[in-house]
Design a protein around this motif. Structure first.
Motif, PDB file in Angstrom:
ATOM      1  N   GLU A  19      32.061  59.562  34.611  1.00 17.47           N
ATOM      2  CA  GLU A  19      33.519  59.512  34.551  1.00 17.47           C
ATOM      3  C   GLU A  19      34.038  59.106  33.179  1.00 17.47           C
ATOM      4  O   GLU A  19      35.104  59.540  32.772  1.00 17.47           O
ATOM      5  N   THR A  20      33.312  58.277  32.481  1.00 14.80           N
ATOM      6  CA  THR A  20      33.802  57.779  31.199  1.00 14.80           C
ATOM      7  C   THR A  20      33.296  58.574  30.002  1.00 14.80           C
ATOM      8  O   THR A  20      33.845  58.475  28.923  1.00 14.80           O
ATOM      9  N   HIS A  21      32.237  59.351  30.183  1.00  9.80           N
ATOM     10  CA  HIS A  21      31.668  60.162  29.099  1.00  9.80           C
ATOM     11  C   HIS A  21      31.320  61.551  29.631  1.00  9.80           C
ATOM     12  O   HIS A  21      30.154  61.852  29.848  1.00  9.80           O
ATOM     13  N   PRO A  22      32.333  62.388  29.861  1.00  4.31           N
ATOM     14  CA  PRO A  22      32.052  63.716  30.399  1.00  4.31           C
ATOM     15  C   PRO A  22      31.142  64.506  29.451  1.00  4.31           C
ATOM     16  O   PRO A  22      31.254  64.389  28.236  1.00  4.31           O
ATOM     17  N   LEU A  25      25.916  53.170  37.835  1.00  5.10           N
ATOM     18  CA  LEU A  25      25.929  53.395  36.383  1.00  5.10           C
ATOM     19  C   LEU A  25      26.083  54.873  36.045  1.00  5.10           C
ATOM     20  O   LEU A  25      26.829  55.242  35.134  1.00  5.10           O
ATOM     21  N   ARG A  26      25.397  55.730  36.785  1.00  7.53           N
ATOM     22  CA  ARG A  26      25.524  57.172  36.548  1.00  7.53           C
ATOM     23  C   ARG A  26      26.949  57.655  36.825  1.00  7.53           C
ATOM     24  O   ARG A  26      27.500  58.463  36.078  1.00  7.53           O
ATOM     25  N   LYS A  27      27.531  57.175  37.909  1.00  4.49           N
ATOM     26  CA  LYS A  27      28.897  57.571  38.261  1.00  4.49           C
ATOM     27  C   LYS A  27      29.883  57.118  37.178  1.00  4.49           C
ATOM     28  O   LYS A  27      30.742  57.887  36.746  1.00  4.49           O
ATOM     29  N   VAL A  28      29.737  55.883  36.721  1.00  3.76           N
ATOM     30  CA  VAL A  28      30.615  55.366  35.670  1.00  3.76           C
ATOM     31  C   VAL A  28      30.422  56.167  34.384  1.00  3.76           C
ATOM     32  O   VAL A  28      31.388  56.557  33.730  1.00  3.76           O
ATOM     33  N   LEU A  29      29.178  56.441  34.028  1.00  5.84           N
ATOM     34  CA  LEU A  29      28.894  57.216  32.824  1.00  5.84           C
ATOM     35  C   LEU A  29      29.482  58.621  32.920  1.00  5.84           C
ATOM     36  O   LEU A  29      30.090  59.119  31.969  1.00  5.84           O
ATOM     37  N   ALA A  31      27.943  35.678  44.322  1.00  9.43           N
ATOM     38  CA  ALA A  31      27.245  36.066  43.091  1.00  9.43           C
ATOM     39  C   ALA A  31      25.898  36.642  43.467  1.00  9.43           C
ATOM     40  O   ALA A  31      25.305  36.218  44.464  1.00  9.43           O
ATOM     41  N   PRO A  32      25.399  37.583  42.753  1.00 11.28           N
ATOM     42  CA  PRO A  32      26.094  38.210  41.626  1.00 11.28           C
ATOM     43  C   PRO A  32      27.190  39.149  42.100  1.00 11.28           C
ATOM     44  O   PRO A  32      27.160  39.625  43.228  1.00 11.28           O
ATOM     45  N   PHE A  33      28.135  39.377  41.236  1.00  7.96           N
ATOM     46  CA  PHE A  33      29.226  40.314  41.496  1.00  7.96           C
ATOM     47  C   PHE A  33      29.482  41.030  40.190  1.00  7.96           C
ATOM     48  O   PHE A  33      29.888  40.421  39.216  1.00  7.96           O
ATOM     49  N   ILE A  34      29.213  42.319  40.131  1.00  9.73           N
ATOM     50  CA  ILE A  34      29.279  43.071  38.889  1.00  9.73           C
ATOM     51  C   ILE A  34      30.419  44.070  38.971  1.00  9.73           C
ATOM     52  O   ILE A  34      30.552  44.789  39.959  1.00  9.73           O
ATOM     53  N   VAL A  35      31.248  44.101  37.930  1.00  5.32           N
ATOM     54  CA  VAL A  35      32.332  45.066  37.839  1.00  5.32           C
ATOM     55  C   VAL A  35      32.022  45.994  36.674  1.00  5.32           C
ATOM     56  O   VAL A  35      31.812  45.543  35.554  1.00  5.32           O
ATOM     57  N   PHE A  36      31.970  47.288  36.948  1.00  7.63           N
ATOM     58  CA  PHE A  36      31.703  48.299  35.933  1.00  7.63           C
ATOM     59  C   PHE A  36      32.995  49.008  35.578  1.00  7.63           C
ATOM     60  O   PHE A  36      33.694  49.505  36.463  1.00  7.63           O
TER      61      PHE A  36
END
Length: 163
Positions: A126-129, A120-124, A96-101
């Motif tokens: 990919e999920t909100h083009p 966070l930028r990479k996830v954003l 811990a901590p262990f965060i899954v986005f």
């Protein structure tokens, strides 16, 4: 938050704390619950595996103490906590901590803010083009092609066209 208190912490099974957090989330108090739980453990060396401590945290959040107390014996969030733990184990969470986005990216251990921001930028991305406007006439393109406004008879109609 005060400086971390680590050496004085009393460790134990945090299952009840995770059930408390799931209950608080269902009450719309996710952020506050995480804040008071982490502050209690790391800032005040309180034993978050103790139900009485968790009930005090519920009081701090303005949650009903009696309703919160019923969460532990009736197990209404047990399955949810179990499923979240399984998600963490898939990418081999061992600390811990262990965060899954977005159920796709795992960030193990304490990371600097730049690393978390990059994830966070990479996830954003990919999920909100993003949609980019091409010109003043309103043509714009996104991941599924382009939308071009047609103006017959003074009304606006949209036509999907892949470039």
């Amino acid at each position: 938050m005060k400086p971390y208190i680590v050496l004085d912490n009393l460790v134990g099974d945090t299952w009840a704390a995770h059930e408390f957090l799931a209950h608080a989330t269902a009450q719309g108090k996710n952020r506050g619950a995480w804040d008071v739980t982490l502050c209690a453990y790391f800032g005040e060396a309180r034993r978050i595996c103790d139900v009485d401590v968790l009930l005090d945290l519920a009081d701090d959040l303005g949650m009903d103490r009696e309703t919160t107390g019923q969460v532990f014996p009736d197990g209404r969030f047990r399955q949810r906590v179990r499923e979240e733990a399984q998600v963490g184990r898939r990418p081999v969470a061992t600390g811990a901590p262990f965060i899954v986005f977005a159920r796709r990216y795992a960030v193990p251990g304490a990371q600097d803010s730049d690393t978390l921001l990059d994830v966070l930028r990479k996830v954003l991305d990919e999920t909100h083009p993003s949609v980019t406007t091409l010109d003043a006439d309103g043509e714009s393109c996104g991941p599924d092609g382009c939308v071009t406004p047609l103006r017959p008879c003074g009304r606006v109609r949209w036509l999907n066209r892949v470039l």
